[in-house]
Design an enzyme around this catalytic site. Structure first.
Site: not given
Ligand code: GRF
Length: 191
Positions: A11, A13, A95, A111
């Protein structure tokens, strides 16, 4: 704009989005809920830190896709939240069209590659093993084609001769943490 974040793991992001919101850098977007498909996902803790509701939603019966009873639960929950934007931030589950159609044009995904290169799992590792010198991350609308929907924005990451997979991964995450909140802010302002 009411935003729901879906994730499965760390998480980082989601945390970047919540930090942007706290800093007043998320436009008119407001994160109203974090949802995880794993009960012990670290992403849930960020909700508590930032005072945003976070909950585990059972995605059963399938392991790698969201379909059937679990899909119903997700659709009902997201609908009840009055969501304007659903952000897939490390949601490790495919999904299916019913949910996509229910929230048509309102689901975005992050992504870790410059799509259309390296779709699917481990975009960072794929790019690294292929030996590309430039990679990056992509935010795109979600369609039934995995990692194939219209691209909203991308950020570039250069792979330097002294990079390792670890330093490259770190640079990728820095780029992601900037790109995703900025896209949400722009979408919230009608961009
Ligand atoms: C990120 O690298 C995103 O691009 C991919 O999954 C990862 C998620 O990382 N889809 P986080 O859980 O947000 O640390």
């Amino acid at each position: 704009m009411r935003v729901v974040i879906l994730g499965s793991g760390t998480g980082s992001n989601a945390k970047a989005i919540l930090q942007a919101q706290r800093d007043g850098a998320l436009g008119s977007a407001e994160v109203v809920q974090i949802i995880a498909d794993k009960p012990d996902a670290d992403i849930l803790a960020h909700g508590e830190t930032f005072g945003v509701p976070a909950r585990y939603l059972d995605p059963a019966p399938f392991k790698t896709k969201l379909e059937g009873v679990g899909e119903d639960l997700y659709i009902d929950t997201i609908r009840s939240l009055g969501s304007d934007l659903i952000v897939l931030a490390g949601f490790m589950r495919v999904i299916k069209p019913r949910l996509i159609n229910e929230f048509a044009g309102k689901i975005i995904n992050l992504h870790p590659s410059l799509l259309p290169s390296f779709p699917g799992l481990d975009g960072i590792g794929q790019a690294w093993r292929r030996g590309v010198k430039v990679s990056g991350c992509t935010v795109h609308y979600v369609t039934a084609e995995v990692d194939g929907g219209p691209i909203i924005d991308q950020a570039m990451v250069r792979i330097e001769p002294d990079d390792t997979l670890m330093t490259f991964s770190e640079k990728m995450h820095v780029a992601e943490h900037q790109l995703l909140p900025s896209v949400i802010a722009r979408l919230s302002e009608g961009g």
